[in-house]
Scaffold this motif. Structure first.
Motif, PDB file in Angstrom:
ATOM      1  N   LYS A 104       0.805  -1.224   0.000  1.00  0.00           N
ATOM      2  CA  LYS A 104       0.000   0.000   0.000  1.00  0.00           C
ATOM      3  C   LYS A 104       0.839   1.276   0.000  1.00  0.00           C
ATOM      4  N   THR A 105       2.092   1.157   0.400  1.00  0.00           N
ATOM      5  CA  THR A 105       2.938   2.351   0.464  1.00  0.00           C
ATOM      6  C   THR A 105       4.221   2.107  -0.327  1.00  0.00           C
ATOM      7  N   PRO A 106       4.865   3.184  -0.775  1.00  0.00           N
ATOM      8  CA  PRO A 106       6.139   3.027  -1.489  1.00  0.00           C
ATOM      9  C   PRO A 106       7.187   2.291  -0.651  1.00  0.00           C
ATOM     10  N   GLU A 107       7.170   2.520   0.673  1.00  0.00           N
ATOM     11  CA  GLU A 107       8.145   1.866   1.541  1.00  0.00           C
ATOM     12  C   GLU A 107       7.926   0.348   1.564  1.00  0.00           C
ATOM     13  N   LEU A 108       6.666  -0.060   1.700  1.00  0.00           N
ATOM     14  CA  LEU A 108       6.358  -1.496   1.707  1.00  0.00           C
ATOM     15  C   LEU A 108       6.656  -2.130   0.351  1.00  0.00           C
ATOM     16  N   LYS A 109       6.386  -1.388  -0.702  1.00  0.00           N
ATOM     17  CA  LYS A 109       6.651  -1.894  -2.044  1.00  0.00           C
ATOM     18  C   LYS A 109       8.158  -2.080  -2.256  1.00  0.00           C
ATOM     19  N   GLU A 110       8.942  -1.131  -1.789  1.00  0.00           N
ATOM     20  CA  GLU A 110      10.395  -1.227  -1.939  1.00  0.00           C
ATOM     21  C   GLU A 110      10.949  -2.379  -1.096  1.00  0.00           C
ATOM     22  N   ALA A 111      10.396  -2.567   0.091  1.00  0.00           N
ATOM     23  CA  ALA A 111      10.837  -3.667   0.952  1.00  0.00           C
ATOM     24  C   ALA A 111      10.518  -5.023   0.306  1.00  0.00           C
ATOM     25  N   ALA A 112       9.335  -5.126  -0.277  1.00  0.00           N
ATOM     26  CA  ALA A 112       8.950  -6.377  -0.938  1.00  0.00           C
ATOM     27  C   ALA A 112       9.838  -6.647  -2.142  1.00  0.00           C
ATOM     28  N   LEU A 113      10.148  -5.591  -2.886  1.00  0.00           N
ATOM     29  CA  LEU A 113      11.011  -5.745  -4.054  1.00  0.00           C
ATOM     30  C   LEU A 113      12.426  -6.138  -3.636  1.00  0.00           C
ATOM     31  N   ALA A 114      12.903  -5.554  -2.540  1.00  0.00           N
ATOM     32  CA  ALA A 114      14.239  -5.888  -2.048  1.00  0.00           C
ATOM     33  C   ALA A 114      14.311  -7.365  -1.642  1.00  0.00           C
ATOM     34  N   LYS A 115      13.243  -7.857  -1.032  1.00  0.00           N
ATOM     35  CA  LYS A 115      13.204  -9.274  -0.633  1.00  0.00           C
ATOM     36  C   LYS A 115      13.224 -10.177  -1.854  1.00  0.00           C
ATOM     37  N   ILE A 116      12.480  -9.808  -2.889  1.00  0.00           N
ATOM     38  CA  ILE A 116      12.465 -10.584  -4.125  1.00  0.00           C
ATOM     39  C   ILE A 116      13.863 -10.630  -4.732  1.00  0.00           C
ATOM     40  N   ARG A 117      14.509  -9.471  -4.796  1.00  0.00           N
ATOM     41  CA  ARG A 117      15.854  -9.395  -5.382  1.00  0.00           C
ATOM     42  C   ARG A 117      16.862 -10.216  -4.575  1.00  0.00           C
ATOM     43  N   THR A 118      16.748 -10.158  -3.250  1.00  0.00           N
ATOM     44  CA  THR A 118      17.672 -10.923  -2.394  1.00  0.00           C
ATOM     45  C   THR A 118      17.525 -12.421  -2.646  1.00  0.00           C
ATOM     46  N   GLU A 119      16.287 -12.896  -2.700  1.00  0.00           N
ATOM     47  CA  GLU A 119      16.064 -14.326  -2.921  1.00  0.00           C
ATOM     48  C   GLU A 119      16.496 -14.746  -4.322  1.00  0.00           C
ATOM     49  N   MET A 120      16.232 -13.890  -5.303  1.00  0.00           N
ATOM     50  CA  MET A 120      16.658 -14.189  -6.669  1.00  0.00           C
ATOM     51  C   MET A 120      18.183 -14.296  -6.747  1.00  0.00           C
ATOM     52  N   ARG A 121      18.879 -13.367  -6.066  1.00  0.00           N
ATOM     53  CA  ARG A 121      20.334 -13.382  -6.091  1.00  0.00           C
ATOM     54  C   ARG A 121      20.874 -14.647  -5.422  1.00  0.00           C
ATOM     55  N   THR A 122      20.284 -15.010  -4.289  1.00  0.00           N
ATOM     56  CA  THR A 122      20.716 -16.220  -3.582  1.00  0.00           C
ATOM     57  C   THR A 122      20.531 -17.455  -4.465  1.00  0.00           C
ATOM     58  N   GLU A 123      19.396 -17.534  -5.129  1.00  0.00           N
ATOM     59  CA  GLU A 123      19.120 -18.673  -5.999  1.00  0.00           C
ATOM     60  C   GLU A 123      20.091 -18.736  -7.173  1.00  0.00           C
ATOM     61  N   LEU A 124      20.365 -17.575  -7.749  1.00  0.00           N
ATOM     62  CA  LEU A 124      21.288 -17.538  -8.880  1.00  0.00           C
ATOM     63  C   LEU A 124      22.690 -17.962  -8.453  1.00  0.00           C
ATOM     64  N   GLU A 125      23.125 -17.500  -7.284  1.00  0.00           N
ATOM     65  CA  GLU A 125      24.447 -17.880  -6.791  1.00  0.00           C
ATOM     66  C   GLU A 125      24.513 -19.374  -6.504  1.00  0.00           C
ATOM     67  N   ASN A 126      23.444 -19.925  -5.923  1.00  0.00           N
ATOM     68  CA  ASN A 126      23.400 -21.371  -5.690  1.00  0.00           C
ATOM     69  C   ASN A 126      23.439 -22.146  -7.010  1.00  0.00           C
ATOM     70  N   HIS A 127      22.735 -21.609  -7.999  1.00  0.00           N
ATOM     71  CA  HIS A 127      22.718 -22.251  -9.321  1.00  0.00           C
ATOM     72  C   HIS A 127      24.115 -22.260  -9.933  1.00  0.00           C
ATOM     73  N   LEU A 128      24.816 -21.131  -9.813  1.00  0.00           N
ATOM     74  CA  LEU A 128      26.164 -21.046 -10.375  1.00  0.00           C
ATOM     75  C   LEU A 128      27.128 -21.985  -9.649  1.00  0.00           C
ATOM     76  N   LYS A 129      26.957 -22.130  -8.330  1.00  0.00           N
ATOM     77  CA  LYS A 129      27.782 -23.072  -7.579  1.00  0.00           C
ATOM     78  C   LYS A 129      27.552 -24.493  -8.074  1.00  0.00           C
ATOM     79  N   PHE A 130      26.288 -24.823  -8.301  1.00  0.00           N
ATOM     80  CA  PHE A 130      25.969 -26.154  -8.803  1.00  0.00           C
ATOM     81  C   PHE A 130      26.569 -26.369 -10.191  1.00  0.00           C
TER      82      PHE A 130
END
Length: 202
Positions: A104-130
């Motif tokens: 509902k707010t720009p702050e919550l939207k940015e926090a949700a987007l940051a969480k998505i990016r963090t998880e995506m980065r973690t997954e990509l790094e795990n994929h590259l390790k594999f």
């Protein structure tokens, strides 16, 4: 050669089944087709997937025993586990998406987007390790195959060089008073290997 094929198949199956949102590379890929299985008790290519954090020590032990006892049942269990993890991951990523869209707010939207990016980065790094591990395993398999190929080439060269000598020896064995034991056994339908003498016996 089958070992090398299994390594390639495991990697290709993993890469081909990665959904667009990504998923941890530590998740086991689905079982390879039947022709990729290694009979005779050799190591199953999917056993390497048990190194994933998704399995407990107890599960690893149970699945290793199952792989040795019943490879087909082992593959079915791994397939079930794989698709369960994939379903859970899809549900989780959709929940993150909804959290972003419904913020509902720009702050919550940015926090949700940051969480998505963090998880995506973690997954990509795990994929590259594999992928790096797969690359290392494939290179090791190729080196072993090159060694075997070198031995095979040398054996073939020697067989060609000694062809006439070998032919004459076998001819003389066949026409001798006592027929070759291997032919007598083959003719009788006995294809067992001769027992090796125990150490210490005269």
């Amino acid at each position: 050669m089958k070992r090398l094929e299994s390594v390639f198949l495991t990697g290709l199956l993993l890469a081909s089944m990665l959904p667009v949102y990504g998923r941890p590379a530590e998740e086991p890929p689905p079982p390879p087709p039947p022709h990729a299985r290694r009979p005779g008790g050799n190591r199953h290519p999917l056993l390497s997937a048990l190194e994933s954090k998704a399995f407990s020590e107890e599960e690893r032990k149970e699945l290793r025993q199952l792989a040795a006892k019943d490879p087909r049942a082992f593959e079915q269990r791994m397939r079930k586990h794989f698709f369960k993890r994939r379903q859970e991951k899809a549900q989780h990523m959709l929940a993150l998406r909804n959290a972003y869209l419904e913020a509902k707010t720009p702050e919550l939207k940015e926090a949700a987007l940051a969480k998505i990016r963090t998880e995506m980065r973690t997954e990509l790094e795990n994929h590259l390790k594999f992928q790096k591990k797969l690359l290392d395993d494939t290179e090791a398999a190729i080196r072993n195959m090159e060694k075997r190929l070198s031995v095979m080439k040398e054996r073939y060269r020697k067989q060609v060089e000694e062809k006439d000598l070998h032919l004459e020896r076998r001819t003389q064995e066949l026409i001798s008073e006592t027929p070759p034991e291997r032919l007598v056994k083959d003719a009788a339908g006995d294809f067992s290997r001769p027992r090796k003498p125990r150490r210490g016996n005269p």
